[in-house]
Design a protein around this motif. Structure first.
Motif, PDB file in Angstrom:
ATOM      1  N   LEU A  52       8.669  13.991  -0.331  1.00 16.64           N
ATOM      2  CA  LEU A  52       7.722  14.753  -1.478  1.00 16.64           C
ATOM      3  C   LEU A  52       7.756  16.165  -1.092  1.00 16.64           C
ATOM      4  O   LEU A  52       7.461  16.746  -0.085  1.00 16.64           O
ATOM      5  CB  LEU A  52       6.434  14.300  -1.222  1.00 16.64           C
ATOM      6  N   ASP A  53       8.385  16.935  -1.937  1.00 14.07           N
ATOM      7  CA  ASP A  53       8.564  18.412  -1.787  1.00 14.07           C
ATOM      8  C   ASP A  53       7.170  19.241  -1.820  1.00 14.07           C
ATOM      9  O   ASP A  53       6.478  18.998  -2.803  1.00 14.07           O
ATOM     10  CB  ASP A  53       9.535  18.926  -3.126  1.00 14.07           C
ATOM     11  N   LEU A  54       6.666  19.638  -0.749  1.00 17.20           N
ATOM     12  CA  LEU A  54       5.447  20.130  -0.543  1.00 17.20           C
ATOM     13  C   LEU A  54       5.392  21.384   0.288  1.00 17.20           C
ATOM     14  O   LEU A  54       5.574  21.220   1.537  1.00 17.20           O
ATOM     15  CB  LEU A  54       4.394  19.100  -0.123  1.00 17.20           C
ATOM     16  N   ASP A  55       5.003  22.610  -0.564  1.00 11.40           N
ATOM     17  CA  ASP A  55       4.973  23.663   0.337  1.00 11.40           C
ATOM     18  C   ASP A  55       3.516  24.218   0.236  1.00 11.40           C
ATOM     19  O   ASP A  55       3.187  24.633  -0.557  1.00 11.40           O
ATOM     20  CB  ASP A  55       6.156  24.839  -0.256  1.00 11.40           C
ATOM     21  N   LEU A  56       2.810  24.073   1.484  1.00 10.17           N
ATOM     22  CA  LEU A  56       1.511  24.376   1.316  1.00 10.17           C
ATOM     23  C   LEU A  56       1.064  25.955   1.120  1.00 10.17           C
ATOM     24  O   LEU A  56      -0.063  26.379   1.081  1.00 10.17           O
ATOM     25  CB  LEU A  56       0.917  23.874   2.539  1.00 10.17           C
ATOM     26  N   THR A  57       2.144  26.675   1.305  1.00 11.48           N
ATOM     27  CA  THR A  57       2.052  28.128   1.160  1.00 11.48           C
ATOM     28  C   THR A  57       1.953  28.690  -0.290  1.00 11.48           C
ATOM     29  O   THR A  57       1.905  29.789  -0.761  1.00 11.48           O
ATOM     30  CB  THR A  57       2.969  28.978   2.085  1.00 11.48           C
ATOM     31  N   LYS A  58       2.121  27.603  -1.126  1.00 10.40           N
ATOM     32  CA  LYS A  58       2.529  27.862  -2.421  1.00 10.40           C
ATOM     33  C   LYS A  58       1.392  26.872  -3.326  1.00 10.40           C
ATOM     34  O   LYS A  58       1.747  25.677  -3.370  1.00 10.40           O
ATOM     35  CB  LYS A  58       3.853  27.926  -2.988  1.00 10.40           C
TER      36      LYS A  58
ATOM     37  N   ALA B 254       1.359  16.779  -6.316  1.00  7.44           N
ATOM     38  CA  ALA B 254       0.176  15.851  -6.742  1.00  7.44           C
ATOM     39  C   ALA B 254       0.633  15.249  -7.992  1.00  7.44           C
ATOM     40  O   ALA B 254       0.412  14.098  -8.206  1.00  7.44           O
ATOM     41  CB  ALA B 254      -1.152  16.835  -6.813  1.00  7.44           C
ATOM     42  N   LYS B 255       1.283  16.010  -8.987  1.00  2.74           N
ATOM     43  CA  LYS B 255       1.609  15.584 -10.316  1.00  2.74           C
ATOM     44  C   LYS B 255       2.704  14.428  -9.813  1.00  2.74           C
ATOM     45  O   LYS B 255       2.643  13.457 -10.735  1.00  2.74           O
ATOM     46  CB  LYS B 255       2.141  16.408 -11.155  1.00  2.74           C
ATOM     47  N   LYS B 256       3.661  14.756  -9.050  1.00  2.00           N
ATOM     48  CA  LYS B 256       4.717  13.857  -9.124  1.00  2.00           C
ATOM     49  C   LYS B 256       4.216  12.473  -8.551  1.00  2.00           C
ATOM     50  O   LYS B 256       4.522  11.438  -8.995  1.00  2.00           O
ATOM     51  CB  LYS B 256       5.697  14.556  -7.907  1.00  2.00           C
ATOM     52  N   ILE B 257       3.182  12.266  -7.474  1.00  2.00           N
ATOM     53  CA  ILE B 257       2.412  11.292  -6.993  1.00  2.00           C
ATOM     54  C   ILE B 257       1.876  10.413  -8.354  1.00  2.00           C
ATOM     55  O   ILE B 257       1.966   9.277  -8.217  1.00  2.00           O
ATOM     56  CB  ILE B 257       1.642  11.444  -5.922  1.00  2.00           C
ATOM     57  N   ARG B 258       1.211  11.357  -9.075  1.00  2.00           N
ATOM     58  CA  ARG B 258       0.493  10.772  -9.990  1.00  2.00           C
ATOM     59  C   ARG B 258       1.150  10.050 -11.117  1.00  2.00           C
ATOM     60  O   ARG B 258       1.055   8.989 -11.632  1.00  2.00           O
ATOM     61  CB  ARG B 258      -0.466  11.671 -10.660  1.00  2.00           C
TER      62      ARG B 258
ATOM     63  N   VAL C 145       5.437   5.111   2.270  1.00  2.58           N
ATOM     64  CA  VAL C 145       4.911   6.410   2.483  1.00  2.58           C
ATOM     65  C   VAL C 145       5.729   7.762   1.980  1.00  2.58           C
ATOM     66  O   VAL C 145       6.820   7.572   2.313  1.00  2.58           O
ATOM     67  CB  VAL C 145       4.904   6.325   4.229  1.00  2.58           C
ATOM     68  N   TYR C 146       4.914   8.473   1.422  1.00  4.32           N
ATOM     69  CA  TYR C 146       5.594   9.744   1.105  1.00  4.32           C
ATOM     70  C   TYR C 146       5.452  10.826   2.016  1.00  4.32           C
ATOM     71  O   TYR C 146       4.120  10.894   2.624  1.00  4.32           O
ATOM     72  CB  TYR C 146       4.816  10.257  -0.242  1.00  4.32           C
ATOM     73  N   MET C 147       6.504  11.403   2.709  1.00  2.07           N
ATOM     74  CA  MET C 147       6.413  12.409   3.547  1.00  2.07           C
ATOM     75  C   MET C 147       6.459  13.633   2.846  1.00  2.07           C
ATOM     76  O   MET C 147       7.383  14.179   2.210  1.00  2.07           O
ATOM     77  CB  MET C 147       7.709  12.193   4.524  1.00  2.07           C
ATOM     78  N   GLY C 148       5.491  14.331   2.981  1.00  2.00           N
ATOM     79  CA  GLY C 148       5.247  15.701   2.345  1.00  2.00           C
ATOM     80  C   GLY C 148       5.869  16.627   3.208  1.00  2.00           C
ATOM     81  O   GLY C 148       5.407  16.773   4.673  1.00  2.00           O
TER      82      GLY C 148
ATOM     83  N   ARG D 133       0.924  -1.398   0.026  1.00  2.36           N
ATOM     84  CA  ARG D 133       0.021  -0.036  -0.048  1.00  2.36           C
ATOM     85  C   ARG D 133       0.768   1.226   0.074  1.00  2.36           C
ATOM     86  O   ARG D 133       1.843   1.275   0.494  1.00  2.36           O
ATOM     87  CB  ARG D 133      -0.979   0.021   1.180  1.00  2.36           C
ATOM     88  N   VAL D 134       0.342   2.471  -0.663  1.00  6.10           N
ATOM     89  CA  VAL D 134       0.936   3.483  -0.717  1.00  6.10           C
ATOM     90  C   VAL D 134       0.209   4.706  -0.182  1.00  6.10           C
ATOM     91  O   VAL D 134      -0.931   4.928  -0.102  1.00  6.10           O
ATOM     92  CB  VAL D 134       1.282   3.939  -2.029  1.00  6.10           C
ATOM     93  N   TYR D 135       0.930   5.663   0.789  1.00  7.40           N
ATOM     94  CA  TYR D 135       0.339   6.625   1.559  1.00  7.40           C
ATOM     95  C   TYR D 135       0.892   7.802   1.522  1.00  7.40           C
ATOM     96  O   TYR D 135       2.357   8.029   0.915  1.00  7.40           O
ATOM     97  CB  TYR D 135      -0.002   6.345   3.082  1.00  7.40           C
ATOM     98  N   LEU D 136       0.217   9.129   1.546  1.00  7.57           N
ATOM     99  CA  LEU D 136       1.058  10.061   1.529  1.00  7.57           C
ATOM    100  C   LEU D 136       0.574  11.140   2.881  1.00  7.57           C
ATOM    101  O   LEU D 136      -0.688  11.114   3.169  1.00  7.57           O
ATOM    102  CB  LEU D 136       0.525  11.337   0.385  1.00  7.57           C
ATOM    103  N   VAL D 137       1.319  11.507   3.507  1.00  7.54           N
ATOM    104  CA  VAL D 137       1.164  12.164   4.722  1.00  7.54           C
ATOM    105  C   VAL D 137       1.810  13.702   4.729  1.00  7.54           C
ATOM    106  O   VAL D 137       3.047  13.761   4.509  1.00  7.54           O
ATOM    107  CB  VAL D 137       1.740  11.607   6.047  1.00  7.54           C
ATOM    108  N   THR D 138       1.011  14.605   4.907  1.00  2.00           N
ATOM    109  CA  THR D 138       1.627  16.082   4.550  1.00  2.00           C
ATOM    110  C   THR D 138       1.984  16.624   6.198  1.00  2.00           C
ATOM    111  O   THR D 138       1.517  16.041   7.157  1.00  2.00           O
ATOM    112  CB  THR D 138       0.764  17.136   4.266  1.00  2.00           C
ATOM    113  N   GLY D 139       3.073  17.204   6.085  1.00  2.00           N
ATOM    114  CA  GLY D 139       3.711  17.541   7.374  1.00  2.00           C
ATOM    115  C   GLY D 139       4.219  16.318   8.242  1.00  2.00           C
ATOM    116  O   GLY D 139       4.144  16.178   9.512  1.00  2.00           O
ATOM    117  N   GLY D 140       4.713  15.502   7.359  1.00  2.00           N
ATOM    118  CA  GLY D 140       5.082  14.100   7.863  1.00  2.00           C
ATOM    119  C   GLY D 140       6.500  14.078   8.472  1.00  2.00           C
ATOM    120  O   GLY D 140       7.006  13.189   9.143  1.00  2.00           O
ATOM    121  N   ASN D 141       7.282  15.263   8.577  1.00  7.43           N
ATOM    122  CA  ASN D 141       8.619  15.283   9.414  1.00  7.43           C
ATOM    123  C   ASN D 141       8.616  15.517  10.437  1.00  7.43           C
ATOM    124  O   ASN D 141       9.676  15.497  11.336  1.00  7.43           O
ATOM    125  CB  ASN D 141       9.612  16.219   8.378  1.00  7.43           C
TER     126      ASN D 141
END
Length: 321
Positions: A72-78, A86-90, A43-46, A17-25
């Motif tokens: 996973l490079d993810l900046d929620l302020t942008k 999302a594109k990278k995950i897809r 697990v992808y750590m956003g 199974r594959v999961y994504l958790v934002t703010g996972g660090n």
């Protein structure tokens, strides 16, 4: 606080199974990543910081050598970062079994992102709405090819959704709440997380006539009063400074629980066999129990209005194409 017999060790094997958790660090997200990876999931750590994320991954893998975790490079302020993530995950995954929209900020001074929104509203709500929008087709296709209830989404909220929002719940006339306190802006964003969850469940959950065999299960999770950076680094006006000053004392008194417990309700909702079809759309409280959110959070017309407002805002910026 209410409790249950749930413990992370009761989660079934998640191999494959594959999961994504934002703010996972850090904080509850970090513990959620551990809980999933320790059961065999990929697990992808956003996170915004690659260095901090890689340090967190290394720390986890020292304790769990087989943990399969990816930054996973993810900046929620942008918004551009959200769409790119999302594109990278897809692009990299053919299935996605779970999304935990965990990242958040609290009691920070008023500021506006480059996208033009109050920073707590965008970080806690708008960017997670956008991320969900772009990953929902993958979640739905994954649901079609997996046993019912395998694919789920969790929005992490707070009991602050009841304590702090404006009197009208979502103040559409001045949604940035510039003249209000930091905690009122926080409360509004956390209320929005629950309203988002109820609309997702209505439109794409197991009770939706249109979802059929591609239904996703949803939950809004209040993790508890947890000792994390969210409390110790609150920087806005009171009660932000109060939280920083009293956090050590509250932790010693048992009012603030250790951060590993803050992941329990998320893990229960995203992966436990004890979370049932009838629970989809529920508000989960500490620890792994069904709770009752505020009156505003149960307002279906408010949830619908917020969905329509959000969709119009993001579509107007060309982000939903």
């Amino acid at each position: 606080m209410p409790s249950s017999n749930f413990s992370p060790s009761s989660i079934p094997d998640l191999a494959g199974r594959v999961y994504l958790v934002t703010g996972g660090n850090a904080g509850c997200g970090y513990e959620t990543v551990i809980g999933l990876a320790a059961r065999g999931a990929k697990v992808y750590m956003g996170a915004r910081s690659k260095d901090k994320a890689n340090a967190a991954i290394k720390e986890i893998q020292e304790k769990h050598p087989s943990a399969n975790i990816h930054f996973l490079d993810l900046d929620l302020t942008k918004f551009s970062s959200v769409v790119a993530a999302a594109k990278k995950i897809r692009d990299e995954e053919t299935t996605l079994h779970g999304l935990v929209n965990n990242a958040g900020i609290m009691a920070v001074p008023y500021s506006v992102t480059a996208d033009g929104y109050e920073i707590q509203l965008q970080t806690n709500y708008l960017s997670h709405w956008l991320l969900t929008y772009h990953l929902l087709p993958l979640l739905q296709s994954s649901a079609r090819s997996n046993p019912e209830g395998t694919v789920r989404l969790v929005n992490v909220t707070s009991d602050g959704h009841a304590a702090f929002p404006p009197s009208d719940g979502i103040h559409f006339e001045d949604i940035g709440l510039e003249k209000e306190g930091a905690m009122k802006r926080y409360g509004q964003s956390k209320l929005a997380n629950i309203l988002h969850t109820t609309q997702l469940n209505k439109r794409y959950g197991p009770a939706s006539s249109e979802a059929q065999n591609e239904a996703v299960w949803f939950a809004a999770v209040h993790p508890g009063h947890i000792s994390t950076d969210l409390t110790t680094k609150a920087t806005g006006a009171a009660p932000g400074f109060v939280l920083r000053a009293t956090a050590p004392v509250l932790k010693c008194l048992g009012v603030l629980e250790p951060q590993e417990k803050g992941a329990w309700s998320s893990l229960f909702s995203i992966a436990s066999s004890d979370f049932k079809k009838a629970n989809s759309g529920a508000y989960i409280v500490p620890y792994a129990k069904i709770g009752t959110p505020s009156k505003h959070a149960r307002d279906e017309s408010l949830a619908e209005k917020l969905w329509e407002w959000t969709e119009a805002e993001l579509r107007g910026k060309g982000l939903l194409e």
